[in-house]
Write an enzyme that holds these catalytic residues in place. Structure first.
Site, mmCIF file in Angstrom:
data_model
loop_
_atom_site.group_PDB
_atom_site.id
_atom_site.type_symbol
_atom_site.label_atom_id
_atom_site.label_comp_id
_atom_site.label_asym_id
_atom_site.label_seq_id
_atom_site.Cartn_x
_atom_site.Cartn_y
_atom_site.Cartn_z
ATOM 1 C CG ASP A 205 -2.422 0.293 0.760
ATOM 2 O OD1 ASP A 205 -2.381 2.047 0.757
ATOM 3 O OD2 ASP A 205 -3.808 0.199 1.306
ATOM 4 C CG HIS A 279 -4.607 2.285 -2.214
ATOM 5 N ND1 HIS A 279 -4.277 3.229 -0.667
ATOM 6 C CD2 HIS A 279 -5.898 2.305 -2.735
ATOM 7 C CE1 HIS A 279 -5.271 3.526 -0.873
ATOM 8 N NE2 HIS A 279 -6.729 2.862 -1.672
ATOM 9 C CD GLU A 343 -9.643 4.381 -0.904
ATOM 10 O OE1 GLU A 343 -10.823 4.126 -0.252
ATOM 11 O OE2 GLU A 343 -8.692 3.506 -0.751
HETATM 12 C C1 TNX Z 1 -10.580 2.334 2.799
HETATM 13 S S1 TNX Z 1 -12.117 -0.209 1.525
HETATM 14 C C2 TNX Z 1 -9.729 1.614 1.998
HETATM 15 C C3 TNX Z 1 -8.724 1.067 2.663
HETATM 16 C C4 TNX Z 1 -8.405 2.092 3.741
HETATM 17 C C5 TNX Z 1 -9.895 1.274 4.124
HETATM 18 C C6 TNX Z 1 -10.017 2.629 6.131
HETATM 19 C C7 TNX Z 1 -10.349 -0.048 0.223
HETATM 20 C C8 TNX Z 1 -10.581 -1.200 -0.218
HETATM 21 N N1 TNX Z 1 -9.618 0.447 0.311
HETATM 22 O O1 TNX Z 1 -7.843 1.463 2.169
HETATM 23 O O2 TNX Z 1 -7.683 1.197 4.596
HETATM 24 O O3 TNX Z 1 -10.777 2.250 3.645
HETATM 25 O O4 TNX Z 1 -11.083 1.576 6.229
#
Ligand code: TNX
Length: 771
Positions: A205, A279, A343
């Site tokens: 990440d 990420h 994301e």
């Molecule tokens: C969203 S869930 C994210 C993570 C974070 C999390 C915190 C997801 C696929 N991505 O990168 O750690 O929220 O709750």
């Protein structure tokens, strides 16, 4: 008498529906079909565990049982090959099941005073049978050392057990906070005990790359270390505060191989996750040429969130990722490779001439389709090696890769859509499966990301969406809990967040579809917690916690109901500020309050509770919002006048929030009455764009149309510093009114220099107190 619910998988076999006996069967997850009997089998010095010596699955499972029984009893319990001499006598006998009733993960257990017979069709089935046998035995069987004066009895019963879902997982994020191999193994042990079968290992990440890749040594030399880490919550300080301490860690390939073997012995498959295209900061910091702007300087992220710098979809990136995945696939023999996909901001691709050309060249519509192209190329490669990809639900955007499995995390919509498109789905919606959320009162809990997910809510989750047809429902492979570790720095803390909420998830993934009985679960869980205590697990004690629920009565009083999840402990309370004891009033019925009061309570199970309830003229009164957004954050229209004042900026769900506009609310007091003072609290979390309003106008009206006596005041605060709560108070001396209207002015989009510059800010308010 233990309360039992017998869950039926099929009615065709001759188990009785609900059988009761004097035995306690605190099984978790509860078996699919269960019949309790009277009497018990006693493990003695003469007991042998009899197996077919040629069956390695039987031998391994039997050995696990023998080792544990030997440890706690001190008896010379041995695994022995079947023989005519052992065909009779009080033994625990493993034998192969032939009729296909058990399936790949199931087993049959027949416990009678004379014999225990364990049947299964696979090594996994025998392994799960042993997990159940351990739970049937006295809880002290989980002790790490000999326990004296225990009769090692197994209560008689008949069980035919198999799971509802073939995928029962937990995800652990080791990027944000690194977890040592010893703990990962312990985590796997605890999973196995709960009959989970999949460990999703979030290995890369923005904040750290945690897996050694021989071809790219910089991934761990550079990418596994960050300069420092943000202090407190990501939203807590403006500007951000950092600890100044270097942080790092990674697993060597030898360590990974060891963990994979360890998990396999416990019938757990590991799914490694290598995040792309977002990420990816740790990788870009190691190899900037993987970005769209190689001249830029990249650093392993030192705070949490979403970052705009992502992999560039060029040939050298694909070559890099294929080489990485080749090493990853050599280490992890399972079918699935998780490629992230969540994301991924498109800013870098928007700004890149290369990406814009590529979009044209490939005749793509936009950057979402470019992301799709990215994932599809990776999928092709992974498929070509005989494996399959899983991705977070964003991989639906711009078109799903043909064979991808979708992990639905932003609610259930992604999962529903994917199943409709005939793609496999793992359900892991944030609202029910995110074990990084608060599980109790945020003020008393250790810092968490936000959100509120108590165990009873986890237990209420039904993973198969009712809106799917039976045919589509088959694509729901199962359910997973996610442990994101931004705010979980230690292994002890991981245990606290995971257990026992994961125990609830384990049962959801296992027991047949149908109504669930939380009370029955809670009774079994209470015993299960003792097992976790023997294993030294630092689990949360919320099961025993006292919580308050408020209700209004016509008689202008607030009724406070004290609740707890375990039904057999007693509660005692005071309303005079004194510390309660077992000689204080015992709680039976809701406490009626006529003035602002602090209730302190204790339970015989050791819980402590304290909360102040604000009694004021608006309590329980109805109100209307001028904003749809406010309605959305307060769907039951209750938060502002429920007598419970949001106590901290930690959990946004206690607040009513309007993003990108002013907040306007009108409270109806029911009749015209004197009003002397109105106060409201506003939230300040500058780094997350929760700005207090720039000014607040509070007006009074007798008819709901003309507002007189409005008091308008600017709200003064400093932007810098810690998050907090800002009270706004208006003194009216001797006004009379039925309606109270509050208008709070939004600060407008965050200007340059703020962490979320250019984005709208939100006004957030809680409890409007009218005196
Ligand atoms: C969203 S869930 C994210 C993570 C974070 C999390 C915190 C997801 C696929 N991505 O990168 O750690 O929220 O709750």
């Amino acid at each position: 008498m233990n309360r039992l619910v017998a869950f039926l998988l099929c009615l065709s076999i001759s188990f009785s529906l609900i059988a009761q006996s004097d035995n306690a069967y605190n099984l978790l997850p509860f078996p699919a079909q269960f019949a309790g009997k009277d009497g018990h089998f006693t493990v003695s010095t003469a007991t042998r565990i009899v197996v077919n010596a040629k069956d390695a699955g039987q031998r391994a499972a039997a050995q696990t049982l023998a080792n544990q029984l030997k440890t706690v009893s001190g008896f010379p319990i041995a695994v022995a090959p079947a023989s005519p001499a052992l065909a009779k006598g009080k033994h625990i006998v493993f034998q192969a099941h032939k009729t296909g009733k058990c399936g790949p993960e199931g087993y049959i257990l027949n416990v009678s005073p004379d014999r225990v017979v364990v049947e299964a069709e696979t090594p996994k089935g025998y392994f799960y049978a042993v997990q159940t046998l351990l739970q049937l035995l006295p809880t002290a069987v989980f002790s790490p050392a000999k326990v004296d004066n225990v009769a090692w009895n197994i209560p008689a019963c008949q069980i035919l057990d198999r799971p509802r879902y073939g995928y029962r997982g937990l995800m652990l994020d080791v990027s944000r906070n690194f977890m040592p191999v010893s703990f990962v193994k312990r985590f796997i042990d605890l999973m196995a005990m709960h009959k989970f079968n999949t460990f999703h290992w979030h290995l890369t990440d923005d904040q750290g790359w945690r897996i050694e890749i021989k071809k790219y040594p910089k991934l761990t030399q550079i990418g596994s270390r960050r300069k420092e880490t943000v202090v407190g919550h990501n939203a807590e300080n403006y500007p951000f505060k950092y600890d100044g301490k270097e942080y790092g860690g990674f697993y060597t390939q030898a360590q990974i191989a060891e963990v994979v073997r360890y998990a396999a012995a416990r019938h757990i498959t590991i799914i490694p996750e290598i995040e792309m295209p977002g990420h990816a900061l740790a990788a870009l910091a190691s190899y900037p040429e993987l970005s769209c702007d190689p001249a830029k300087k990249y650093e392993v992220a030192t705070r949490w969130g979403i970052f705009k710098d992502v992999y560039c979809p060029n040939e050298s990136t694909f070559a890099f990722l294929q080489n990485v995945l080749t090493e990853v696939m050599a280490l992890f023999p399972g079918k699935y490779i998780h490629i992230g996909g969540d994301e991924c901001p498109k800013d870098a691709w928007n700004a890149s001439a290369f990406c814009q050309d590529l979009i044209k060249k490939l005749k793509l519509k936009d950057e979402h389709e470019l992301q799709s192209y990215f994932i599809q190329r990776i999928e092709k490669f992974v498929n070509s090696k005989g494996r399959a990809i899983i991705g977070w639900d964003e991989i639906l955007e711009g078109g799903l890769a043909p064979n991808a499995t979708v992990m639905s995390w932003r609610g259930t919509e992604g999962g529903i859509e994917a199943a409709k498109q005939k793609h496999n789905v793992v359900m892991t919606p944030g609202d029910f499966c995110y074990l990084d959320q608060y599980q109790g009162n945020p003020v008393q809990e250790p810092l968490a990301g936000g959100g509120f997910l108590p165990i009873e809510k986890v237990y209420s989750y039904e993973p198969t969406p009712a809106e799917l047809t039976p045919e589509q429902q088959k694509y729901i492979l199962g359910v997973q809990g996610n442990v994101w570790t931004e705010y979980i720095p230690t292994t002890q803390h991981v245990e606290y967040m995971v257990f026992p909420r994961a125990s609830a998830l384990a049962e959801i993934g296992w027991i047949p579809q149908g109504p669930r009985n939380f009370e029955d679960f809670a009774v079994r869980l209470k015993e299960h917690l003792k097992r976790l205590s023997y294993l030294n697990v630092n689990y949360s004690k919320r099961l025993l916690d006292i919580r308050a629920v408020t209700q209004f009565t016509d008689a202008d009083q607030l009724q406070v109901r004290l609740e707890k999840l375990d039904s057999d402990s007693k509660m005692y309370y005071t309303t005079n500020g004194k510390q309660p004891s077992t000689s204080s009033t015992e709680y039976f019925t809701p406490i009626a309050l006529k003035k602002t009061t602090t209730i302190k309570a204790i339970s015989s199970a050791g819980a402590q509770f304290e909360e102040t309830f604000y009694i004021h003229r608006a309590k329980g009164k109805s109100y209307t919002y001028a904003n749809a957004a406010a309605e959305k954050s307060d769907p039951n229209k209750k938060k502002l006048t429920d007598g419970q004042v949001a106590q901290s900026p930690r959990n946004k769900s206690e607040w009513v929030s309007v993003s990108g506009g002013d907040l306007e609310v009108t409270i109806d007091l029911g009749d015209v009455r004197p009003v002397t003072k109105i106060s409201a609290n506003f939230l300040k979390r500058i780094s997350y764009n929760d700005f207090p309003p720039t000014s607040v106008e509070i007006g009074l009206s007798q008819d709901g149309t003309t507002y007189k006596d409005a008091i308008s005041q600017p709200v003064k605060y400093t932007l810098e510093g810690s998050w907090g709560i800002l009270p706004v108070v208006a003194d009216f001396k001797t006004a009379r009114a039925r309606y109270v209207r509050i208008k709070a002015k939004n600060a407008g989009p965050a200007s340059a220099g703020f962490p979320r510059e250019g984005l709208p800010t939100a006004v957030s308010v809680d409890e409007v107190v009218v005196e």
